[in-house]
Write an enzyme that holds these catalytic residues in place. Structure first.
Site, PDB file in Angstrom:
ATOM      1  N   ALA A  51       0.948  -1.108  -0.052  1.00 21.22           N
ATOM      2  CA  ALA A  51      -0.032  -0.006  -0.079  1.00 21.22           C
ATOM      3  C   ALA A  51       0.764   1.235  -0.154  1.00 21.22           C
ATOM      4  O   ALA A  51       2.352   0.944   0.205  1.00 21.22           O
ATOM      5  CB  ALA A  51      -1.042  -0.032   1.437  1.00 21.22           C
ATOM      6  N   LYS A  52       0.132   2.368  -0.213  1.00 20.07           N
ATOM      7  CA  LYS A  52       0.948   3.815   0.006  1.00 20.07           C
ATOM      8  C   LYS A  52       0.025   4.828   0.433  1.00 20.07           C
ATOM      9  O   LYS A  52      -1.097   4.555  -0.154  1.00 20.07           O
ATOM     10  CB  LYS A  52       1.833   3.966  -1.060  1.00 20.07           C
ATOM     11  N   GLY A  53       0.438   5.874   0.989  1.00 21.55           N
ATOM     12  CA  GLY A  53      -0.495   7.014   1.058  1.00 21.55           C
ATOM     13  C   GLY A  53       0.192   8.395   0.908  1.00 21.55           C
ATOM     14  O   GLY A  53       1.279   8.143   0.910  1.00 21.55           O
TER      15      GLY A  53
END
Ligand code: NAD
Length: 422
Positions: free
Chosen positions: A109-111
């Site tokens: 994931a990444k944000g």
């Protein structure tokens, strides 16, 4: 077929191209490949923040949960003015393949939030972090998705994220929701320097494979933040000559090698490398093209492309940053015999020790720094060896080799879970 805008970023398109090439090499199931080319979920949130002058500014934040076949989603949070959904999708895809090639029981994931963090006061930054966390609170959690620091975020921001999430869970402390926290609230020893140390562990392997000694070799490092400064320090401690480093203000050069511990102190005091004594100033472009044995790009993506690939003189490149070399440039450099350790392995130290931090938080049982560093070395070396074997056997570059290892593991897991029967 028209590509949707959020899938059309250069970083993601690079990843998809590598994915397709690697899929051919391992004869990957086409259904698995099709699934791996799409993120599972993209969340976009508006983040209203009370500023110090009492006005309200609304920032845009993202969290992309790319794939959870191997375990809970895991990936950093970036605060930077260039953050947009296509970039976050690309970074989330990279995390998926990184966690897989490293053999971790984690998805990717990444944000991020599109904001210039240097322009916010401490209070504004805290307000932004807390509201962003609240907006995502249904999507994150110790068994669901575990964020960590990335460009523009740090242990303090992780502490605020952990506190906000814990308040929303009835006030019970939930250290396992984020990693990269301060030690006092469940952080791991060795996390702060883990990515830089991992860069140097794999650089040692690369030097050995190229038959070059690391001691006395000239190393050039782009970026002098968390990754670049620790990579510089650990390489310096191993006797390498760090002849040039850079930050956003430009580059500094000293052919006899920079004194890295002194430079780190200088940066603590001055917030920039600019003005460090006994150095010549260069541009970031010139730094990349310096004559040296190894180059560690540790700043941002797409720094080496077809425009400058021909002028790169390093024999070894270790990708401390995510996506610093485009695919086209990788091919030009590899054809010239430049040995590239790809980002998914090279900067894996951060997520490996984040994984250790998460495990320690869940067990409430903490390890000493030697245990952390030793386990980090074991995992990152294994990933390097696995990819190197593929690189030699299949006569492909290390980027494709690492991707082939990553998707082989994902494919097995997906087929075992019965998600995509042949
Ligand atoms: P950071 O914010 O601590 O440091 C970034 C550095 O790059 C700073 O010195 C900054 O001045 C410099 N920089 C910014 N723009 C530049 C430019 N145009 N030219 C040259 N230098 C520039 O960030 P970081 O945590 O060190 O991350 C660097 C890279 O490593 C990013 O790609 C990040 O995704 C990746 N990464 C970080 C970690 C981690 O644990 N911190 C883990 C894996 C990957």
């Amino acid at each position: 077929m028209k590509i949707e805008a959020h899938l059309d970023g250069p970083l993601f398109q690079n990843a998809v191209q590598t994915l397709e090439e690697a899929a051919k090499i391992i004869n990957c199931d086409p259904n698995v490949l099709e699934r791996l080319k799409r993120p599972r979920r993209c969340v976009t949130v508006s983040v209203p923040v009370r500023m110090d002058d009492y006005s309200v500014k609304v920032f845009t934040g993202y969290r992309v949960q790319y794939n959870a076949t191997l375990g809970p989603f895991k990936g950093g949070i970036r605060f930077h003015q260039n953050v947009d959904l296509p970039e976050v999708v690309g970074l989330a895809a990279l995390m998926t393949f990184k966690n897989s090639v490293l053999g971790l029981p984690l998805g990717g994931a990444k944000g991020g939030v599109c904001v210039e963090p240097g322009k916010l006061s401490r209070t504004e930054k805290q307000n932004l972090t807390r509201r962003y966390t609240s907006e995502l609170s249904h999507f994150i959690g110790p068994t669901k998705d575990i964020p960590a620091p990335d460009v523009g975020t740090d242990p303090q921001i992780m502490a605020w994220m952990m506190d906000t999430y814990s308040q929303e869970q009835g006030g019970y402390s939930q250290p396992g929701v984020v990693t990269g926290k301060p030690i006092e609230i469940g952080g791991s020893l060795g996390r702060n320097h883990a990515t830089g140390l991992g860069v140097v562990y794999v650089a040692e392997q690369a030097f050995e494979k190229k038959g070059l000694p690391m001691k006395g070799s000239r190393i050039v490092i782009q970026g002098f933040g968390n990754v670049g400064s620790f990579a510089a320090l650990f390489a310096f401690e191993r006797g390498a000559k760090i002849v040039a480093v850079s930050d956003v203000s430009g580059a500094i050069f000293n052919g006899d090698g920079l004194n890295i511990p002194e430079l780190i102190e200088f940066v603590k005091a001055n917030k920039t490398i600019k003005g460090f004594p006994k150095t010549v100033s260069l541009t970031n472009e010139e730094l990349l093209e310096l004559d040296c044995e190894a180059l560690f790009p540790c700043a941002l993506e797409n720094q080496i492309d077809t425009h400058n690939a021909d002028r790169i003189k390093a024999k070894i490149i270790v990708e401390g940053a995510n996506g610093p070399i485009t695919n086209a440039a990788t091919k030009l450099l590899s054809a010239r015999g430049v040995f590239i350790v790809p980002d998914v392995i090279a900067n894996g130290g951060g997520v490996i020790v984040s994984y250790f931090e998460w495990v320690q938080d869940i067990m409430s049982f903490f390890w000493n720094e030697d245990e952390v560093n030793g386990r980090l070395k074991t995992i990152i070396t294994k990933a390097f060896d696995l990819s190197f074997k593929f690189h030699q056997e299949k006569k492909i570059d290390m980027r494709n080799a690492a991707m082939a290892c990553a998707i082989q593991r994902l494919e097995k897991a997906m087929l075992l879970r019965g998600l995509y029967p042949r």
